[in-house]
Design a protein around this motif. Structure first.
Motif, PDB file in Angstrom:
ATOM      1  N   ASP A 234       0.252   2.892   1.687  1.00  0.00           N
ATOM      2  CA  ASP A 234      -0.325   3.156   3.005  1.00  0.00           C
ATOM      3  C   ASP A 234      -0.138   1.961   3.935  1.00  0.00           C
ATOM      4  N   LEU A 237       3.312   2.103   5.144  1.00  0.00           N
ATOM      5  CA  LEU A 237       3.540   3.263   6.004  1.00  0.00           C
ATOM      6  C   LEU A 237       2.885   3.117   7.375  1.00  0.00           C
ATOM      7  N   SER A 242       9.183   3.666   6.870  1.00  0.00           N
ATOM      8  CA  SER A 242       9.031   5.120   6.852  1.00  0.00           C
ATOM      9  C   SER A 242       8.982   5.631   5.412  1.00  0.00           C
ATOM     10  N   ALA A 243       8.397   6.817   5.251  1.00  0.00           N
ATOM     11  CA  ALA A 243       8.368   7.453   3.928  1.00  0.00           C
ATOM     12  C   ALA A 243       9.790   7.676   3.423  1.00  0.00           C
ATOM     13  N   ILE A 267       3.201  10.700  -0.935  1.00  0.00           N
ATOM     14  CA  ILE A 267       3.674  10.344   0.411  1.00  0.00           C
ATOM     15  C   ILE A 267       4.964  11.060   0.793  1.00  0.00           C
TER      16      ILE A 267
END
Lengths: 277, 433
Positions: A234, A237, A242-243, A267
């Motif tokens: 997290d 992110l 980016s994921a 995610i």
């Protein structure tokens, strides 16, 4: 080595522990680490009887074995049966490397359409018989000790073998890579650069190599003890990554290690789950 | 009319090779009718699992195809991707990549010669057994291998699956002090490698000369490693990126490895140290070149057992080249070139320790990989090994099955097959009928 006289007359052959090395789906790199113990190899061969090591010796003996080193993951029905036989024949079974402890890079197929994978690589996929998953050895049989890494660290391998010879528990760290970076005096990649680094959630053992070479840890030793994967993910992110970049990072050589797998699946907007067992 | 004679010989696991496979020989009335190298190494689907991943993952993931030659995969991958992305590397990066490949040739040839192959010449099951007869020679081999590993560790971060190679160069260039620290052991290694070459050149090799088309890279001025055109002893010369115009992989039932053959007639060919030596001997570094004359060997050589001499000369060459690069090193800035993603395709070939390796990739403007094709050395040698066995077997047929199996294994080992690599390679099962 039945034709070779024992170097020490006081130790009879039957008292030397019998070592066997077995390979499943893998690159051979972890068992190569045994051959890479250049300074220790011949002395180890004095203390152990290496009775089954296909890569190194054309003399192959049947079990039972005192120590079995198992490299690779389970990807075929015949290998699923073979590991059962090896377990029955082995007093102590040690898995070596990310393939054996977590399924390896080939576990990426756990997330994929297996039939399509086979079609895309082989002109005649009907000649190829494999399971739709790649799984760790511990998913199939009881494992006495797991040695992590892609590849394993040969010094840790020597520690494990010497511990077994001395009848004590191997001492391998379960802390994360960050502590080793601090010891090495490496500037923190995660904080000081835009690179994602899995050091905070990855088990030490490699020597914290990647950050010392200006790149983020890519988790090749698998999850550390009690890793806070979700918090780290997290944090990256929020505004750092980016994921699309972070998911493949979590999903590589230890993709199917539960902590990395669950975090990656959480995610990944496109994934159902890699949990296909 | 006499009844058909059936005889079955099995080698379930070919030993002292990288990876696992088997051999099946079918004899009818004591005539060889079929030889099949079966690779039962489980497939791992690398070309499929790379798709959709960041292009930068490619050198790290393809390295995992083989623990003995990860640099071959990393080097071929980054060069092919740099073509696809339009990156031109600097002379400094080029020299460091050559240095890294020298480390892998020293390590991989060291493993194959001393741990896998030389025991065959002294009727030993393993190098550990060989060490009881030749302790100094085995230890020398282990020390040479260790220097190769040390070079890989300094430049690559670690010996198996190094971490420092990336698209556009290196994550971090070594300092001058780091590379200079290698000079003494490289000097020792060069001298020791010369002694090894003299030792193995005196071995007795079975008389066997194959009718081979040998294929290797050829560079204008250097013994090939990271670049060159594809040339053959049959007169072929094409750009490396045009590999697929002259060679094709076929999928046969008995193997999880694909077999590459030469177009148009789909004939067998072979790659590796002998091919490189036969096609490039004049470009060896000075000491290795002179030594190749002094050993009293007839070049070109088409005896697969004598490949160990080519391997030993290549170790001398690799030490010489490495020593030169290390001594000339003045740093490498930048270590890594910047680039922009684009849609593109790139193909490249390099010389892995066991022979030519070819990669082709397609990349997307979002920075992901769309397509991968990988042709490793062993899938190219596999058909030729089968043909060699068929040609060699008739002289063995009066022997017992165990002797035949052993002699077949020795011939196979001389190719240094890497079965883990070939998976997309071996069990001896011999049927006599």
């Amino acid at each position: 080595m039945s034709t070779i006289p024992n170097s020490s007359p006081t130790v009879t052959k039957s008292h030397k522990p019998r070592l066997a090395v077995f390979k499943f789906a893998s690159c051979d790199g972890c068992q190569l680490q045994l051959l890479s113990c250049e300074d220790e190899l011949l002395s180890l061969a004095d203390q152990l009887e290496i009775v089954h090591f296909i890569e190194a010796s054309s003399q192959i003996e049947q079990g039972p074995y005192d120590i079995a080193l198992v490299e690779g993951s389970i990807t075929t029905t015949s290998d699923r049966g073979r590991i059962q036989t090896i377990r029955q024949q082995s007093k102590t079974l040690i898995t070596i490397g990310a393939c054996a402890t977590a399924g390896g890079i080939q576990a990426l197929k756990n997330w994929a359409d297996h039939a399509e994978f086979a079609r895309s690589v082989y002109a005649n996929p009907q000649y190829v018989e494999t399971l739709s998953t790649s799984t760790a050895i511990a998913d199939h049989v009881r494992v006495d000790f797991e040695l992590r890494g892609c590849p394993i660290n040969r010094l840790q391998l020597i520690e494990v073998l010497q511990s077994l010879l001395a009848d004590r528990r191997p001492r391998t760290p379960a802390h994360c890579v960050c502590l080793d970076c601090k010891r090495r005096g490496t500037v923190c990649i995660a904080v000081a650069s835009d690179e994602a680094c899995l050091g905070p959630i990855t088990q030490a053992g490699c020597g914290a190599i990647c950050p010392a070479y200006n790149r983020g840890c890519y988790g090749c030793f698998g999850p550390a003890a009690q890793p806070n994967c979700d918090y780290l993910a997290d944090w990256y992110l929020q505004d750092r990554m980016s994921a699309a970049k972070l998911v493949p990072l979590l999903r590589n050589f230890n993709a199917a290690a539960p902590e990395f797998r669950d975090c990656g699946d959480r995610i990944d907007p496109n994934s159902d789950s890699g949990e296909s067992l | 009319m006499s009844p058909q004679q059936t005889r079955t010989i099995e080698v379930a696991s070919i030993t002292r090779v990288e990876g696992e496979g088997a051999l099946k020989v079918v004899l009818e009335n004591e005539k060889v009718v079929d030889v099949q190298l079966a690779i039962y190494e489980p497939p791992r689907f690398f070309e499929a699992l790379l798709r959709g991943r960041p292009v930068e993952d490619t050198p790290d993931i393809t390295a995992r195809i083989c623990g003995i030659c990860p640099i071959a995969y990393q080097m071929t991958a980054v060069h092919a991707l740099e073509v696809a992305l339009g990156i031109e590397i600097t002379p400094e990066i080029r020299e460091l990549r050559k240095l890294l490949y020298c480390g892998e040739w020293i390590e991989s040839h060291g493993v194959h010669m001393h741990l896998l192959h030389i025991p065959d010449f002294f009727h030993c099951h393993s190098s550990i057994e060989l060490a009881k007869i030749y302790p100094a020679e085995v230890n020398r081999g282990l020390q040479l291998k260790k220097i190769g590993n040390h070079l890989l560790e300094v430049l690559g971060g670690r010996a198996v699956h190094p971490v420092n190679v990336t698209v556009g160069g290196f994550f971090r260039a070594p300092t001058r002090a780091e590379l200079y620290s290698l000079v003494n052991e490289l000097k020792w290694g060069l001298d020791a490698a010369i002694d090894v070459a003299r030792w193995v050149a005196d071995f007795t090799f079975p008389e066997f000369v194959g009718d081979y088309e040998m294929v290797a890279l050829c560079h204008d001025t250097e013994y090939p490693m990271n670049e060159g055109d594809i040339v053959s002893t049959g007169g072929l010369r094409v750009a490396a990126c045009d590999f697929e115009q002259s060679f094709v992989e076929r999928h046969v039932r008995h193997s999880t490895a694909l077999q590459a053959v030469r177009l148009p007639a789909e004939t067998a060919y072979c790659v590796g140290p002998l091919a490189r030596m036969n096609l490039n001997r004049d470009k060896l570094a000075t000491t290795a070149r002179q030594l190749s004359d002094d050993l009293g060997f007839d070049w070109p050589c088409f005896n697969p057992y004598a490949s160990i001499v080519a391997r030993a000369l290549e170790v001398v060459h690799a030490f010489e080249v490495a020593l030169n690069i290390v001594q000339e090193y003045r740093g490498c800035t930048p270590a890594r070139l910047k680039y922009k993603y684009r849609d593109g395709e790139g193909a490249w070939a390099t010389e892995a320790p066991r022979g030519l390796i070819y990669h082709r990739y397609r990349v997307c403007s979002d920075g992901t990989l769309a397509f991968a094709k990988i042709v490793p050395p062993t899938s190219q040698n596999q058909r030729q090994i089968e043909l060699d066995l068929a040609a060699y077997l008739p002289r063995l047929l009066s022997s017992d099955d165990a002797t035949i199996a052993l002699e077949c294994e020795k011939l196979i080992r001389s190719y240094d097959p890497c079965i883990s690599c070939a998976t997309h390679f071996l069990k001896l099962e011999m049927q006599r009928r």
